[in-house]
Design a protein around this motif. Structure first.
Motif, PDB file in Angstrom:
ATOM      1  N   LYS A   1       0.851  -1.184   0.000  1.00 42.39           N
ATOM      2  CA  LYS A   1       0.000   0.000   0.000  1.00 42.39           C
ATOM      3  C   LYS A   1       0.891   1.240   0.000  1.00 42.39           C
ATOM      4  O   LYS A   1       1.814   1.352   0.812  1.00 42.39           O
ATOM      5  CB  LYS A   1      -0.893  -0.022   1.240  1.00 42.39           C
ATOM      6  CG  LYS A   1      -1.763   1.198   1.425  1.00 42.39           C
ATOM      7  CD  LYS A   1      -2.589   1.046   2.705  1.00 42.39           C
ATOM      8  CE  LYS A   1      -3.450   2.280   2.966  1.00 42.39           C
ATOM      9  NZ  LYS A   1      -4.256   2.119   4.192  1.00 42.39           N
ATOM     10  N   PRO A   2       0.670   2.185  -0.921  1.00 41.29           N
ATOM     11  CA  PRO A   2       1.509   3.395  -0.946  1.00 41.29           C
ATOM     12  C   PRO A   2       1.399   4.189   0.353  1.00 41.29           C
ATOM     13  O   PRO A   2       0.364   4.178   1.035  1.00 41.29           O
ATOM     14  CB  PRO A   2       0.937   4.189  -2.128  1.00 41.29           C
ATOM     15  CG  PRO A   2       0.268   3.157  -2.989  1.00 41.29           C
ATOM     16  CD  PRO A   2      -0.292   2.154  -2.031  1.00 41.29           C
ATOM     17  N   ALA A   3       2.471   4.886   0.670  1.00 45.98           N
ATOM     18  CA  ALA A   3       2.495   5.663   1.914  1.00 45.98           C
ATOM     19  C   ALA A   3       1.599   6.897   1.826  1.00 45.98           C
ATOM     20  O   ALA A   3       1.083   7.379   2.837  1.00 45.98           O
ATOM     21  CB  ALA A   3       3.932   6.075   2.228  1.00 45.98           C
ATOM     22  N   LYS A   4       1.420   7.428   0.621  1.00 47.57           N
ATOM     23  CA  LYS A   4       0.557   8.602   0.451  1.00 47.57           C
ATOM     24  C   LYS A   4      -0.083   8.546  -0.926  1.00 47.57           C
ATOM     25  O   LYS A   4       0.342   7.784  -1.801  1.00 47.57           O
ATOM     26  CB  LYS A   4       1.354   9.895   0.617  1.00 47.57           C
ATOM     27  CG  LYS A   4       2.484  10.039  -0.390  1.00 47.57           C
ATOM     28  CD  LYS A   4       3.224  11.359  -0.173  1.00 47.57           C
ATOM     29  CE  LYS A   4       4.356  11.513  -1.208  1.00 47.57           C
ATOM     30  NZ  LYS A   4       5.069  12.800  -1.038  1.00 47.57           N
ATOM     31  N   TYR A   5      -1.115   9.370  -1.110  1.00 48.14           N
ATOM     32  CA  TYR A   5      -1.855   9.372  -2.364  1.00 48.14           C
ATOM     33  C   TYR A   5      -1.839  10.765  -2.976  1.00 48.14           C
ATOM     34  O   TYR A   5      -1.693  11.779  -2.279  1.00 48.14           O
ATOM     35  CB  TYR A   5      -3.303   8.933  -2.130  1.00 48.14           C
ATOM     36  CG  TYR A   5      -3.424   7.572  -1.504  1.00 48.14           C
ATOM     37  CD1 TYR A   5      -3.049   6.432  -2.201  1.00 48.14           C
ATOM     38  CD2 TYR A   5      -3.901   7.425  -0.205  1.00 48.14           C
ATOM     39  CE1 TYR A   5      -3.147   5.172  -1.627  1.00 48.14           C
ATOM     40  CE2 TYR A   5      -4.009   6.172   0.376  1.00 48.14           C
ATOM     41  CZ  TYR A   5      -3.621   5.052  -0.333  1.00 48.14           C
ATOM     42  OH  TYR A   5      -3.708   3.813   0.242  1.00 48.14           O
ATOM     43  N   SER A   6      -2.008  10.779  -4.301  1.00 45.30           N
ATOM     44  CA  SER A   6      -2.153  12.044  -5.020  1.00 45.30           C
ATOM     45  C   SER A   6      -3.207  11.856  -6.095  1.00 45.30           C
ATOM     46  O   SER A   6      -3.680  10.742  -6.336  1.00 45.30           O
ATOM     47  CB  SER A   6      -0.819  12.491  -5.625  1.00 45.30           C
ATOM     48  OG  SER A   6      -0.300  11.492  -6.496  1.00 45.30           O
ATOM     49  N   GLU A   7      -3.571  12.932  -6.748  1.00 50.86           N
ATOM     50  CA  GLU A   7      -4.713  12.889  -7.663  1.00 50.86           C
ATOM     51  C   GLU A   7      -4.519  13.844  -8.822  1.00 50.86           C
ATOM     52  O   GLU A   7      -3.575  14.648  -8.837  1.00 50.86           O
ATOM     53  CB  GLU A   7      -5.980  13.270  -6.897  1.00 50.86           C
ATOM     54  CG  GLU A   7      -5.935  14.698  -6.355  1.00 50.86           C
ATOM     55  CD  GLU A   7      -6.979  14.972  -5.302  1.00 50.86           C
ATOM     56  OE1 GLU A   7      -8.104  14.449  -5.441  1.00 50.86           O
ATOM     57  OE2 GLU A   7      -6.670  15.696  -4.338  1.00 50.86           O
ATOM     58  N   ALA A   8      -5.411  13.759  -9.790  1.00 50.77           N
ATOM     59  CA  ALA A   8      -5.370  14.650 -10.946  1.00 50.77           C
ATOM     60  C   ALA A   8      -5.594  16.093 -10.501  1.00 50.77           C
ATOM     61  O   ALA A   8      -6.398  16.357  -9.600  1.00 50.77           O
ATOM     62  CB  ALA A   8      -6.448  14.252 -11.947  1.00 50.77           C
ATOM     63  N   PRO A   9      -4.888  17.056 -11.107  1.00 52.07           N
ATOM     64  CA  PRO A   9      -5.066  18.465 -10.730  1.00 52.07           C
ATOM     65  C   PRO A   9      -6.526  18.926 -10.798  1.00 52.07           C
ATOM     66  O   PRO A   9      -6.970  19.706  -9.941  1.00 52.07           O
ATOM     67  CB  PRO A   9      -4.204  19.208 -11.758  1.00 52.07           C
ATOM     68  CG  PRO A   9      -3.148  18.226 -12.132  1.00 52.07           C
ATOM     69  CD  PRO A   9      -3.825  16.892 -12.113  1.00 52.07           C
ATOM     70  N   ALA A  10      -7.270  18.428 -11.789  1.00 47.56           N
ATOM     71  CA  ALA A  10      -8.676  18.831 -11.903  1.00 47.56           C
ATOM     72  C   ALA A  10      -9.473  18.383 -10.688  1.00 47.56           C
ATOM     73  O   ALA A  10     -10.386  19.097 -10.236  1.00 47.56           O
ATOM     74  CB  ALA A  10      -9.283  18.249 -13.181  1.00 47.56           C
TER      75      ALA A  10
END
Length: 714
Positions: free
Chosen positions: A62-71
């Motif tokens: 499981k990744p330590a953190k998440y990110s997302e699309a700028p929109a």
């Protein structure tokens, strides 16, 4: 090219493929062409699927953190969406393919489909499936289901779904969506859905399906059902309104119940309410309907276009924790005319064209290669995985007794096979690609890739009657009494009556089938047979074949690779293949056994529908016996050996189908700058695109494709 006309989950009684199931695994093909295999264990301790190569690889962490699309980040900032951590489940699915690199967000993918309700669109998205095939079908991995296990004899399976899943509208996903599909549709006599093969035991009886809590589903069978995970991983599942791409398994009850008479008293029960219900349940045709796929419906214009947009609640991330998909939107233009499609492709109007979902044939390769410099759309080749190329079935159950006797005589079929100049077919139609074959299941089949014994068995089947030998063909016909008795230059039946072979096909079939038929006509006439081309209206073709009205069918292709997931090619379990009346009887024995009893003394060709039971000791009786044993065998290797016995029946008493060129290449078009589209050498078995049970390209997660410069594809 595989023909699907008339096939539905109601009519297909599959079985399922090799392996006892297990806990979550995530292993996929390496970037250097090697394979990693994953294994999880159930109570039996067996691996989740036998693998042909590779070593054990554990699930990605499981990744330590998440990110997302700028929109999406902008919508979070504006208070229109929850934070990405709140939109994802507790343990998202981490795409495991080793060829993937971190991608950029943004851009639109321009694509094409041949008709407005094309099932090809659904083949691009695996997001609604409880389990997934990995490593070109050699392994099974998690999907919406995070872990799974069985009891000791595989008669009870427990599936644990990910906690915190959400539909594309943000509403919580729970097993209530499964129970809606099961109780309100499958078990509803007013609705055409019936229990799919996924919930049938090795005895073909329906399991008890229960959901004790919001994230657990239990299937309890009356007999071992060891290949349940393979069945569930097959097809794309969840969004096939006709059922031909797998059972739905789940629907967003909170939305679709408004179209069901049980929950909306304004709708009249007993009517055809389900037509509107099923239309509204299709997220592609109805963008208001929530989905679990990476892209959700945005706009649908009948016979014009379909636009999909990023699902902000998609439950899949890359290894760095970036929520997928990378690409903002996917736009499918509807172009029904195949020649117009090709023209648009050569002009670079589409960014990505995959495998079996387009009209490009090998004869078009030169044109597309010449267009590359102008369009920036590059031609790639993947294996088709076909076991036959354009093929032929003789009707094992033909109503004419003399023809039936010939079609059941393996010397007759072998003679006609030896009479075919496959080298010329291979050169003229497949441009000297692929390999000559008598006709088999896909060379990519798991049972052929387990060990050397499996590979040798495949080769024996492939080479059974592949040699071009006109003298041998003539002598074999002479031996069975198919000779020219009246001196007119044409061979007759053994009793001297006229013999005419009909090459039957749908009038709208493609050039590949027609050209192959021309070779068959020429070669079979050269050994003294009277052969005619017989086109028929396509609308009634499926029903007429099931009613055993044709001598042959010549427009099919075998691409499937797992006998127990799709046995119909080699075992008559439904009426669409080489023994239609036996297949009809197989269905009736399960669904309407009283009809079997009541019509036992009626001539089989006067029954409605026509059906016939296998004679004791016949090849079909043997196939049924091995099939029945394999379906309940919980030991994976013993099960594979039973599947080998099925192949041996085809070798020793067949062929029951004729193929000509197998595993020829299929084309993939990819625009420069579109990344993470796997190359053939990235994949465990070289990739293959023809089988529908291993949905391609869905199994390679197109949600992870991205534009190198997304601003250029806005």
């Amino acid at each position: 090219m595989a023909q699907l006309q008339g096939l539905t989950r109601r009519s297909l009684l599959y079985g399922s493929a090799v392996a006892a199931g297990g806990a979550a695994l995530a292993a996929c093909s390496s970037g250097n062409g090697g394979a990693g295999s994953g294994s999880g264990t159930g109570s039996s301790g067996e691996p989740s699927a036998p693998t042909g190569k590779g070593s054990e690889v554990k699930p990605l962490p499981k990744p330590a953190k998440y990110s997302e699309a700028p929109a999406l980040a902008e919508q979070v900032k504006a208070g229109k969406l929850p934070a990405v951590e709140e939109r994802l489940p507790e343990n998202p699915y981490v795409v495991p393919h080793r060829w993937l690199v971190p991608g950029n967000y943004g851009g639109v993918l321009q694509m094409v489909q041949g008709k407005s309700e094309s099932s090809a669109v659904k083949e691009y998205m695996y997001g609604g499936s409880p389990l997934r095939f990995l490593n070109d079908g050699l392994d099974i991995g998690p999907g919406l289901v995070e872990t799974w296990e069985s009891n000791a004899d595989a008669s009870e399976w427990t599936f644990n779904f990910r906690k915190g899943l959400k539909w594309s509208d943000g509403k919580p996903w729970t097993t209530e969506s499964i129970m809606y599909w099961w109780e309100d549709l499958v078990q509803n006599e007013d609705h055409p859905f019936t229990p799919p093969d996924d919930v049938r035991s090795g005895k073909n009886t329906v399991a008890k399906l229960t959901c004790p809590d919001d994230t657990t589903m239990v299937l309890t069978f009356d007999a071992p059902a060891p290949i349940t995970p393979e069945r569930i991983a097959a097809w794309v599942n969840q969004y096939a309104e006709t059922g031909t791409l797998g059972p739905l398994w789940m629907l967003p009850k909170h939305y679709v119940q408004q179209f069901h008479p049980k929950y909306n008293t304004a709708i009249k029960a007993g009517s055809d309410w389900f037509s509107n219900h099923d239309l509204k349940s299709d997220f592609q045709r109805n963008p208001d309907c929530p989905t679990m796929t990476g892209w959700r419906g945005k706009a649908y214009r009948e016979a014009q276009s379909l636009t999909l947009e990023r699902n902000p609640f998609y439950w899949v991330v890359d290894k760095d924790g970036k929520q997928l998909p990378y690409i903002d939107e996917v736009n499918f233009s509807v172009v029904k005319d195949e020649q117009v499609q090709k023209l648009n492709m050569t002009q670079g109007k589409y960014d990505y064209i995959h495998g079996g979902h387009h009209p490009i044939v090998l004869g078009d390769v030169s044109t597309f290669k010449q267009a590359e410099a102008k369009t920036g759309v590059r031609l790639r080749f993947w294996d088709s995985g076909s076991g036959t190329g354009s093929m032929l079935f003789f009707n094992y159950d033909h109503p004419d007794a003399k023809l039936r006797a010939l079609f059941r005589n393996n010397k007759f079929q072998k003679a006609l096979s030896h009479a075919v100049n496959r080298a010329e077919i291979r050169k003229a139609i497949y441009y000297d690609t692929g390999e000559a074959t008598t006709g088999t299941l896909s060379v990519k089949g798991v049972i052929f890739n387990i060990n050397d014994e499996g590979k040798k068995l495949y080769e024996e089947w492939r080479d059974l009657a592949v040699k071009y030998d006109v003298a041998l063909a003539k002598s074999m016909l002479d031996e069975i009494g198919v000779v020219d008795k009246n001196g007119d230059g044409k061979r007759e039946h053994p009793d001297g009556s006229p013999l005419k072979i009909s090459l039957d096909f749908q009038a709208d079939t493609g050039s590949e089938n027609l050209r192959k038929n021309e070779f068959l006509k020429r070669d079979w006439e050269a050994i003294g047979l009277d052969v005619q081309m017989s086109p028929s209206p396509p609308e009634a073709w499926g029903d007429r074949w099931k009613n055993s009205e044709f001598q042959t069918t010549t427009t099919w292709e075998i691409g499937d690779n797992q006998i127990l997931v799709y046995p119909g090619w080699v075992i008559p379990v439904e009426p669409s293949h080489w023994a239609p009346m036996h297949g009809q009887a197989f269905i009736l024995q399960t669904g309407d056994p009283k009809k079997i009893e009541s019509e036992a003394n009626i001539d089989p060709w006067k029954r409605t529908p026509r059906w016939i039971l296998p004679e004791e000791g016949s090849p079909i009786a043997k196939l049924y016996d091995f099939y029945a044993q394999a379906r309940v065998e919980s030991d994976a290797m013993k099960r594979n050996q039973l599947l080998w016995e099925i192949v041996k029946v085809h070798i020793n008493e067949g062929p029951f189908m004729l193929g000509f060129v197998s595993n020829y290449p299929r084309t993939v078009l990819v625009r420069d700058g579109l990344k993470n589209v796997p190359m053939k050498e990235n994949l465990a078995l070289g990739g293959f695109v023809n089988p529908w049970i291993q949905p391609s390209p869905a199994v390679y997660d197109p949600e992870a494709y991205f534009w190198e410069k997304p601003e250029e594809h806005a």
